[in-house]
Write an enzyme that holds these catalytic residues in place. Structure first.
Site, mmCIF file in Angstrom:
data_model
loop_
_atom_site.group_PDB
_atom_site.id
_atom_site.type_symbol
_atom_site.label_atom_id
_atom_site.label_comp_id
_atom_site.label_asym_id
_atom_site.label_seq_id
_atom_site.Cartn_x
_atom_site.Cartn_y
_atom_site.Cartn_z
ATOM 1 N N GLY A 38 -8.464 -9.179 21.183
ATOM 2 C CA GLY A 38 -8.417 -8.770 19.770
ATOM 3 C C GLY A 38 -8.898 -9.902 18.875
ATOM 4 O O GLY A 38 -9.743 -9.702 17.989
ATOM 5 N N HIS A 39 -8.395 -11.112 19.117
ATOM 6 C CA HIS A 39 -8.839 -12.270 18.335
ATOM 7 C C HIS A 39 -10.344 -12.502 18.548
ATOM 8 O O HIS A 39 -11.072 -12.806 17.608
ATOM 9 C CB HIS A 39 -8.109 -13.548 18.784
ATOM 10 C CG HIS A 39 -6.634 -13.544 18.518
ATOM 11 N ND1 HIS A 39 -5.700 -13.557 19.513
ATOM 12 C CD2 HIS A 39 -5.929 -13.556 17.351
ATOM 13 C CE1 HIS A 39 -4.478 -13.582 18.996
ATOM 14 N NE2 HIS A 39 -4.595 -13.569 17.688
ATOM 15 N N LYS A 152 -4.780 -4.333 12.595
ATOM 16 C CA LYS A 152 -3.505 -4.225 13.325
ATOM 17 C C LYS A 152 -2.354 -4.638 12.403
ATOM 18 O O LYS A 152 -1.269 -4.069 12.445
ATOM 19 C CB LYS A 152 -3.569 -5.129 14.560
ATOM 20 C CG LYS A 152 -2.264 -5.684 15.031
ATOM 21 C CD LYS A 152 -1.893 -5.106 16.329
ATOM 22 C CE LYS A 152 -0.621 -5.592 16.948
ATOM 23 N NZ LYS A 152 0.271 -6.427 16.183
ATOM 24 N N SER A 188 -1.727 -7.901 21.512
ATOM 25 C CA SER A 188 -0.925 -8.748 20.635
ATOM 26 C C SER A 188 -0.451 -9.961 21.432
ATOM 27 O O SER A 188 -0.141 -9.843 22.625
ATOM 28 C CB SER A 188 0.287 -7.953 20.138
ATOM 29 O OG SER A 188 1.230 -8.835 19.577
ATOM 30 N N ARG A 190 2.302 -11.276 21.185
ATOM 31 C CA ARG A 190 3.692 -11.030 21.572
ATOM 32 C C ARG A 190 3.798 -10.237 22.868
ATOM 33 O O ARG A 190 4.869 -10.234 23.496
ATOM 34 C CB ARG A 190 4.433 -10.283 20.463
ATOM 35 C CG ARG A 190 4.711 -11.144 19.245
ATOM 36 C CD ARG A 190 5.215 -10.304 18.109
ATOM 37 N NE ARG A 190 5.230 -11.057 16.875
ATOM 38 C CZ ARG A 190 6.282 -11.710 16.396
ATOM 39 N NH1 ARG A 190 7.420 -11.668 17.050
ATOM 40 N NH2 ARG A 190 6.207 -12.370 15.265
HETATM 41 P P1 AMP Z 1 -2.125 -13.605 14.954
HETATM 42 O O1 AMP Z 1 -2.575 -14.705 15.858
HETATM 43 O O2 AMP Z 1 -1.247 -12.604 15.627
HETATM 44 O O3 AMP Z 1 -1.605 -14.100 13.640
HETATM 45 O O4 AMP Z 1 -3.451 -12.778 14.611
HETATM 46 C C1 AMP Z 1 -4.578 -13.392 14.065
HETATM 47 C C2 AMP Z 1 -5.516 -12.318 13.587
HETATM 48 O O5 AMP Z 1 -5.913 -11.489 14.665
HETATM 49 C C3 AMP Z 1 -4.879 -11.410 12.515
HETATM 50 O O6 AMP Z 1 -5.841 -11.129 11.522
HETATM 51 C C4 AMP Z 1 -4.540 -10.175 13.322
HETATM 52 O O7 AMP Z 1 -4.506 -8.998 12.535
HETATM 53 C C5 AMP Z 1 -5.696 -10.130 14.301
HETATM 54 N N1 AMP Z 1 -5.342 -9.345 15.481
HETATM 55 C C6 AMP Z 1 -4.212 -9.458 16.223
HETATM 56 N N2 AMP Z 1 -4.211 -8.511 17.199
HETATM 57 C C7 AMP Z 1 -5.355 -7.807 17.060
HETATM 58 C C8 AMP Z 1 -5.932 -6.703 17.766
HETATM 59 N N3 AMP Z 1 -5.332 -6.124 18.804
HETATM 60 N N4 AMP Z 1 -7.133 -6.230 17.341
HETATM 61 C C9 AMP Z 1 -7.761 -6.804 16.272
HETATM 62 N N5 AMP Z 1 -7.275 -7.837 15.578
HETATM 63 C C10 AMP Z 1 -6.092 -8.340 15.963
#
Ligand code: AMP
Length: 279
Positions: A38-39, A152, A188, A190
């Site tokens: 996703g990232h 997301k 995710s 998590r």
């Molecule tokens: P985080 O590391 O969880 O703070 O996420 C960093 C970025 O990646 C944020 O903009 C999230 O919305 C995005 N993100 C997290 N999971 C996904 C996913 N499955 N698909 C697309 N973007 C994602």
């Protein structure tokens, strides 16, 4: 343009950016690490639209309302760096807290209105104030022209748009599609905290969202909501909320609204998961 580089403070990152003969356009992808596909999809989009992409990895203490959650948040910097090493036009920035929040902090707190009192705002008091603050400072110190965020975290995206508009930060906010696995489960960081059985149980989130998407055009929202909660309750997760909202205003969804979204937050064996689907 050179290969992959890692920086631990904004000054050395800025020196690197200024070393180019022609000033590069810079896109930033803020993350808290434990990177997944996703990232990477955000990074790919940012690479398509910019000369240089800065990926930040910073677990932001200000956005955790629960100290246990902060403590348990997955931190895997070695595997993050190995995932990013293949990119040619990516710089990684892993700043320290004192750099992100200096004593002469440039951020002037903005009011988040309804966004701070419904759904995530209601259940995670102070969370979005912390998100707005960190994202402001990251964009400000990196001097990025564009910033990429996943749908997301749909409410977070609205918070960031609002913060950017209120602070008049000169940056384009770019929303990116949610990446899911074959079962529909949103990727995710998590998810790393879930056992195999937990992971299978957690797919009830997407099953419920998919059910809502199919039914919402045919039945009254209140009826769909009731049935969706019944379906969700057939699984083992503890539901925190399941709500239909307008994705721009976060006011309640009304039939026929083209910008509707259904948002879910739930606990799976103590791990808090969120997801949403556009209606
Ligand atoms: P985080 O590391 O969880 O703070 O996420 C960093 C970025 O990646 C944020 O903009 C999230 O919305 C995005 N993100 C997290 N999971 C996904 C996913 N499955 N698909 C697309 N973007 C994602």
């Amino acid at each position: 343009m050179t290969g992959f580089q890692t920086f631990y403070d904004f000054k050395s990152l800025q020196r690197f950016i200024s070393s180019f003969k022609k000033k590069p356009s810079v896109g930033v992808v803020p993350t808290m690490g434990a990177l997944h596909v996703g990232h990477l999809s955000l990074i790919d989009k940012a690479l398509n639209e910019n000369d240089l992409v800065v990926v930040t990895i910073f677990v932001n203490p200000k956005q955790f309302n629960n100290p246990k959650d902060l403590e348990n948040y997955p931190r895997v910097p070695e595997s993050d760096l190995s995932l990013l090493r293949k990119y040619k036009r990516v710089a990684v920035c892993m700043p320290e807290e004192k750099d992100v929040y200096p004593s002469d902090d440039p951020y002037k707190k903005v009011s988040l209105g309804l966004l701070d009192t419904v759904l995530e705002g209601k259940f995670r008091p102070g969370h979005f104030a912390g998100v707005a603050h960190v994202v402001h400072n990251l964009i400000y110190f990196i001097k990025a022209q564009s910033a990429y965020f996943g749908l997301k975290d749909i409410q977070q995206l609205s918070v960031i748009k609002r913060m950017v508009s209120e602070t008049q930060l000169p940056v384009k906010v770019v929303p990116c599609e949610t990446v899911r696995d074959k079962s529909g489960m949103a990727l995710s960081s998590r998810n790393l905290l879930l056992s195999q059985d937990d992971y299978r149980d957690a797919t009830i989130i997407f099953k419920t969202l998919d059910f809502v998407r199919q039914k919402i055009k045919e039945e009254r929202p209140e009826d769909v909501k009731k049935k969706a909660i019944e379906l969700f309750s057939s699984g083992s997760l503890q539901l925190e909320y399941l709500e239909f909202i307008n994705q721009n205003s976060f006011e309640p969804y009304e039939t026929g609204d083209d910008d509707g979204a259904c948002c879910i937050a739930a606990y799976c064996d103590g791990v808090r998961l969120i997801d949403n689907i556009l209606l």
